[in-house]
Design an enzyme around this catalytic site. Structure first.
Site, PDB file in Angstrom:
ATOM      1  N   HIS A   1       0.843  -1.204   0.000  1.00  0.00           N
ATOM      2  CA  HIS A   1       0.000   0.000   0.000  1.00  0.00           C
ATOM      3  C   HIS A   1       0.881   1.258   0.000  1.00  0.00           C
ATOM      4  O   HIS A   1       0.685   2.169  -0.818  1.00  0.00           O
ATOM      5  CB  HIS A   1      -0.904  -0.031   1.237  1.00  0.00           C
ATOM      6  CG  HIS A   1      -1.704   1.226   1.468  1.00  0.00           C
ATOM      7  ND1 HIS A   1      -3.054   1.275   1.281  1.00  0.00           N
ATOM      8  CD2 HIS A   1      -1.330   2.471   1.889  1.00  0.00           C
ATOM      9  CE1 HIS A   1      -3.491   2.496   1.565  1.00  0.00           C
ATOM     10  NE2 HIS A   1      -2.450   3.237   1.943  1.00  0.00           N
ATOM     11  N   GLU A   2       1.837   1.288   0.918  1.00  0.00           N
ATOM     12  CA  GLU A   2       2.711   2.462   1.020  1.00  0.00           C
ATOM     13  C   GLU A   2       3.612   2.594  -0.208  1.00  0.00           C
ATOM     14  O   GLU A   2       3.926   3.705  -0.637  1.00  0.00           O
ATOM     15  CB  GLU A   2       3.556   2.391   2.301  1.00  0.00           C
ATOM     16  CG  GLU A   2       2.736   2.409   3.591  1.00  0.00           C
ATOM     17  CD  GLU A   2       1.853   3.624   3.735  1.00  0.00           C
ATOM     18  OE1 GLU A   2       2.213   4.693   3.200  1.00  0.00           O
ATOM     19  OE2 GLU A   2       0.793   3.512   4.387  1.00  0.00           O
TER      20      GLU A   2
ATOM     21  N   HIS B   1       1.858   4.520  -2.882  1.00  0.00           N
ATOM     22  CA  HIS B   1       2.045   5.969  -2.741  1.00  0.00           C
ATOM     23  C   HIS B   1       3.442   6.383  -3.212  1.00  0.00           C
ATOM     24  O   HIS B   1       3.600   7.341  -3.982  1.00  0.00           O
ATOM     25  CB  HIS B   1       1.905   6.382  -1.269  1.00  0.00           C
ATOM     26  CG  HIS B   1       0.537   6.219  -0.704  1.00  0.00           C
ATOM     27  ND1 HIS B   1      -0.593   6.741  -1.291  1.00  0.00           N
ATOM     28  CD2 HIS B   1       0.106   5.603   0.435  1.00  0.00           C
ATOM     29  CE1 HIS B   1      -1.654   6.470  -0.558  1.00  0.00           C
ATOM     30  NE2 HIS B   1      -1.257   5.765   0.492  1.00  0.00           N
TER      31      HIS B   1
ATOM     32  N   ASP C   1      -5.636   9.007   3.558  1.00  0.00           N
ATOM     33  CA  ASP C   1      -5.648   9.078   2.101  1.00  0.00           C
ATOM     34  C   ASP C   1      -6.908   9.754   1.578  1.00  0.00           C
ATOM     35  O   ASP C   1      -6.848  10.574   0.652  1.00  0.00           O
ATOM     36  CB  ASP C   1      -5.542   7.664   1.505  1.00  0.00           C
ATOM     37  CG  ASP C   1      -4.218   6.998   1.833  1.00  0.00           C
ATOM     38  OD1 ASP C   1      -3.249   7.713   2.157  1.00  0.00           O
ATOM     39  OD2 ASP C   1      -4.136   5.762   1.751  1.00  0.00           O
TER      40      ASP C   1
END
Length: 200
Positions: free
Chosen positions: A59-60, A63, A162
């Site tokens: 997930h990170e 980004h 987010d």
């Protein structure tokens, strides 16, 4: 972040784990012992948490790699018991770039869930009990559900999550950045108060 251990590097980005993460694993083991779980069940619960946090790293990275596409550097990704933090050296000023960077993380969780969906059981939307993952299908179904939960939770319009950054980016197409930030932050505070009220 202080008291963090570097466990690796992905795409040139250091991956760190905060020492409090060990408390989470210790709590899971302790809970399993209290309920009289077998060694296999305890290892399955710990393994599930580690796999779930691998999804948090992805997930990170969503980004971080999207930010890298726009020329922004991520200093590190830190894992905490409550999730992960991608530390960018600079946040995008462009509303379009901020929107895409903010959406990239939840999009990764949705893609993981879609990849798992063909293998989930009919009870995929039941509340998962990670202490009772008796089969591989239980494991996959719980991972499927929690990836969807991560995506949806992170998209709540509560800044600085987010969803709050998505809201600020959308508002920035019409408002100046300061006003957009104030609006998103104010909504985030209202949502936090609502959660406290609902939890009482």
């Amino acid at each position: 972040m202080k008291h963090s251990l570097r466990i690796g590097r992905i795409a040139g980005i250091p991956i760190l784990i905060h020492w409090t993460f060990l408390l989470l694993l210790g709590f899971i083991i302790y809970s399993q012992v209290l309920r009289g779980s077998s060694t296999a069940a305890t290892l399955a619960a710990v393994g599930f948490v580690l796999v779930l946090f691998a999804c948090v790293v992805l997930h990170e990275l969503g980004h971080a790699l999207t930010a890298k596409h726009f020329g922004f550097v991520t200093r590190k990704i830190t894992l905490l018991p409550i999730g992960g933090i991608a530390s960018l050296e600079q946040l995008p000023d462009s509303p379009r770039q901020e929107l895409l960077v903010a959406l990239a993380g939840p999009a990764v969780n949705v893609l993981i869930a879609l990849g798992l969906y063909p293998f989930v059981s009919g009870a995929a939307f039941a509340v998962p009990d990670i202490g009772r993952l008796t089969t591989a299908q239980d494991f996959v179904s719980a991972l499927f559900q929690l990836n969807l939960t991560l995506a949806l939770f992170n998209l709540l319009p509560a800044f600085p999550m987010d969803g709050g950054r998505v809201l600020r980016a959308l508002l920035s197409f019409w408002l100046d950045r300061l006003r957009a930030t104030r609006f998103a932050a104010g909504l985030g505070k209202l949502m936090a108060l609502a959660f406290v009220f609902l939890g009482c």
